[in-house]
Design a protein around this motif. Sequence first.
Motif, PDB file in Angstrom:
ATOM      1  N   GLY A 145       0.680  -1.313   0.029  1.00  0.00           N
ATOM      2  CA  GLY A 145       0.431  -0.190   0.005  1.00  0.00           C
ATOM      3  C   GLY A 145       1.113   1.520  -0.341  1.00  0.00           C
ATOM      4  N   TYR A 146      -0.314   2.480   0.160  1.00  0.00           N
ATOM      5  CA  TYR A 146       0.629   3.575   0.401  1.00  0.00           C
ATOM      6  C   TYR A 146       1.763   3.278   1.450  1.00  0.00           C
ATOM      7  N   VAL A 147       2.978   4.187   1.373  1.00  0.00           N
ATOM      8  CA  VAL A 147       3.839   4.596   2.565  1.00  0.00           C
ATOM      9  C   VAL A 147       4.551   6.308   2.547  1.00  0.00           C
ATOM     10  N   LEU A 148       5.011   6.258   3.303  1.00  0.00           N
ATOM     11  CA  LEU A 148       5.411   7.848   4.073  1.00  0.00           C
ATOM     12  C   LEU A 148       7.021   7.294   4.323  1.00  0.00           C
ATOM     13  N   PRO A 149       7.945   7.939   2.858  1.00  0.00           N
ATOM     14  CA  PRO A 149       9.387   7.061   2.595  1.00  0.00           C
ATOM     15  C   PRO A 149      10.036   7.754   4.309  1.00  0.00           C
ATOM     16  N   ASP A 150      10.859   6.654   4.625  1.00  0.00           N
ATOM     17  CA  ASP A 150      11.449   7.556   5.886  1.00  0.00           C
ATOM     18  C   ASP A 150      12.580   8.487   5.537  1.00  0.00           C
ATOM     19  N   VAL A 151      13.357   8.515   4.615  1.00  0.00           N
ATOM     20  CA  VAL A 151      14.323   9.480   4.023  1.00  0.00           C
ATOM     21  C   VAL A 151      14.419   9.811   2.457  1.00  0.00           C
ATOM     22  N   GLU A 152      13.862  11.605   2.425  1.00  0.00           N
ATOM     23  CA  GLU A 152      14.154  11.817   0.914  1.00  0.00           C
ATOM     24  C   GLU A 152      15.257  12.152   0.426  1.00  0.00           C
ATOM     25  N   VAL A 153      15.563  11.724  -0.450  1.00  0.00           N
ATOM     26  CA  VAL A 153      17.220  11.667  -0.896  1.00  0.00           C
ATOM     27  C   VAL A 153      16.959  13.204  -2.179  1.00  0.00           C
ATOM     28  N   THR A 154      17.258  14.651  -1.423  1.00  0.00           N
ATOM     29  CA  THR A 154      17.367  15.446  -3.279  1.00  0.00           C
ATOM     30  C   THR A 154      19.156  15.612  -3.167  1.00  0.00           C
ATOM     31  N   SER A 155      19.539  15.868  -4.698  1.00  0.00           N
ATOM     32  CA  SER A 155      20.045  16.982  -5.149  1.00  0.00           C
ATOM     33  C   SER A 155      20.808  18.149  -5.037  1.00  0.00           C
ATOM     34  N   SER A 156      21.292  18.963  -4.646  1.00  0.00           N
ATOM     35  CA  SER A 156      21.758  19.522  -4.428  1.00  0.00           C
ATOM     36  C   SER A 156      23.078  20.035  -5.062  1.00  0.00           C
ATOM     37  N   GLU A 157      23.808  21.195  -5.156  1.00  0.00           N
ATOM     38  CA  GLU A 157      25.067  22.352  -5.861  1.00  0.00           C
ATOM     39  C   GLU A 157      26.608  20.949  -5.390  1.00  0.00           C
ATOM     40  N   ASN A 158      26.166  20.399  -3.859  1.00  0.00           N
ATOM     41  CA  ASN A 158      27.194  19.935  -3.233  1.00  0.00           C
ATOM     42  C   ASN A 158      27.219  18.213  -3.144  1.00  0.00           C
ATOM     43  N   GLY A 159      25.946  17.555  -3.127  1.00  0.00           N
ATOM     44  CA  GLY A 159      25.842  16.311  -3.834  1.00  0.00           C
ATOM     45  C   GLY A 159      25.187  16.259  -4.093  1.00  0.00           C
ATOM     46  N   PHE A 160      24.339  15.215  -2.335  1.00  0.00           N
ATOM     47  CA  PHE A 160      22.921  14.639  -2.409  1.00  0.00           C
ATOM     48  C   PHE A 160      23.008  15.219  -0.801  1.00  0.00           C
ATOM     49  N   GLU A 161      21.324  15.343  -1.102  1.00  0.00           N
ATOM     50  CA  GLU A 161      20.998  15.957   1.019  1.00  0.00           C
ATOM     51  C   GLU A 161      20.053  14.676   1.205  1.00  0.00           C
ATOM     52  N   LEU A 162      19.923  14.475   2.201  1.00  0.00           N
ATOM     53  CA  LEU A 162      19.481  13.712   3.430  1.00  0.00           C
ATOM     54  C   LEU A 162      18.055  13.656   3.879  1.00  0.00           C
ATOM     55  N   THR A 163      16.524  13.612   4.243  1.00  0.00           N
ATOM     56  CA  THR A 163      15.557  15.140   4.961  1.00  0.00           C
ATOM     57  C   THR A 163      15.042  13.423   5.038  1.00  0.00           C
ATOM     58  N   THR A 164      14.970  13.450   6.864  1.00  0.00           N
ATOM     59  CA  THR A 164      13.571  12.190   7.146  1.00  0.00           C
ATOM     60  C   THR A 164      12.405  12.831   7.680  1.00  0.00           C
TER      61      THR A 164
END
Length: 430
Positions: free
Chosen positions: A228-247
Motif C-alpha cells: 500500500g501507500y507508505v511514507l518514506p523515511d528518508v528523502e534524497v534530493t540533489s544539490s550543488e554540493n551532492g546529495f541531501e538527506l531529509t528524514t
Amino acid sequence: MEITLRHETKQAMGQQMQLSMQLLQMSVQELDAYLRELSLENPLLEELPPQQSFRGAVRERPRHTADTEDAREEVIPDEKRGTLREYLREQVLSLRVPELMRRELLYLVNETDERGYLPDDCAELEVFAGEAERCERAVKVFQSLDPPGVGARSLSECLTIQLRRLGCEGSAAYKICEGWLDALARGQTRRIAESLEIPVKEVLAAKELIGTLSPRPSNGFAERDATGYVLPDVEVTSSENGFELTTAERYLPSWRIDAFYAAMAERPGLSDEEREYFTEKLRQAAWAVRCVERRRDMLLACVGAVVEKQADFFTDGVSPLKPCTMTQLAAELGVHVSTVSRAIRGKYIACRWGVFPLAHFFQRESAEGTTSCGILDSLRALIAAEDPAKPMSDRALAEALEKSGCAVSRRTVAKYREQAGIPPAAARRR
C-alpha cells in the motif's frame, strides 16, 4: 540427577535496550503510533507540532544529467477477496479427480504468474516429466476453473477460453482471437474481414465483444506481495554540493520532556509513591526521546552510506546497482550487522526516480561478480537479440543465462521479465 550451584556470566538485555532496538526497527508510521500511545500513559512526554527537519549530507560525487522522471503510482488492491492462488487451490481440492491429477493441478497453481497465466512450456515442468499428453489433460482441467481464462498460456488462449465459456466457439470473435489479435489492435478491420470472408460490420461487432473480455484473469484478486501507500523515511534530493538527506520527521510531531510535569517531580511535599511515579515516568520519557534521536542518526548514517555507494543510480536513475551487503555497511559504520538490519527493516527512500525499499539497494555479488540488476541487463540483451519469429521461452532464457555464467531458474527469469515489463514469448512473437 543432582543439584549443583555454580556462577555463570550471561549477557542480559535490559528493558531500555529492548526499547532502543524496537524503536530502531520501526517504520516512521509505527514510530509515530508508538509515541502517541506512550504519551497517553506518560504525562511527561510532550507532543509538539513539526518544527524542523533533520538533514544529512553526502559528499559530492560526479554527476550526470537526466531529464526524465518516472512517476510511479501504487494501487491498493482488494485484500478481502484473497489471492488468486488461494482461490484456485480451494477449487482444486474440491474436484473429484484422481490423486495424481490433483497433485498436478496443485503444482500448476504454484506455476501461475500474477496475471493467472501458465508458462508456455508446461510440458517441460518437472511434474509432467516431459509427457506432453498428460500435461495437456491437466491443463484442460485447470482451464475449466474459475475465473474464466485462468491457466492460459497466451493472450489469445485466454480470450478463446472465455469465448468458449460464453458459447461463442467458432464465431468471428473466436477466429479473430485465434490469429488476428495483432491486426485487430492495429485497426485492420477490412483486412480481417477479407481474410475471414465476413462483413466488416461483423468484425466490428466481434471487436466490441472482445473488448468485454478480461485479458488478465487475476483482476479483482489481491496480489501476494501487494504494497500500500507508505511514507518514506528518508528523502534524497540533489544539490550543488551532492546529495541531501531529509528524514520524514519533518511531517510528524516532535517530542520532548514536558517542563511543567518535570518540575512537579522536584516539588516538596510529594509522597514517596508520587515521587517514585514521576521519577519512573521521567526516566521512561527521557529514554524514549533519546532512542528516537539515536534511531534518526543511525538511519541517516545507513542511508548516507547507501547513497554514496549507489550514487550513480541516484544521479541518473538507470545505472545498475553496485554490490553492497549489510555486513560491509556495518563494517564501514563500526556497528554490528544486526543494528544495520534493524535500521533498514521496513524503511523506504524517496528520490526523484521513485520510492524504493531501503533493502532494495543491498545487492549481493554472485560468484560470477554479477548482481540481480546485472542479470536483468543480460536478460534484456538476450531478448533484444532473439529471433522475433521464434522468441525464447523463459526456460530457454534461463539456459542461455546459465551458459553466460548466471545460473538462475526459470521462475527467476519470469520474475525479472515481469519486473522489467517484458511480455512472455507468445506475446513477443512476430
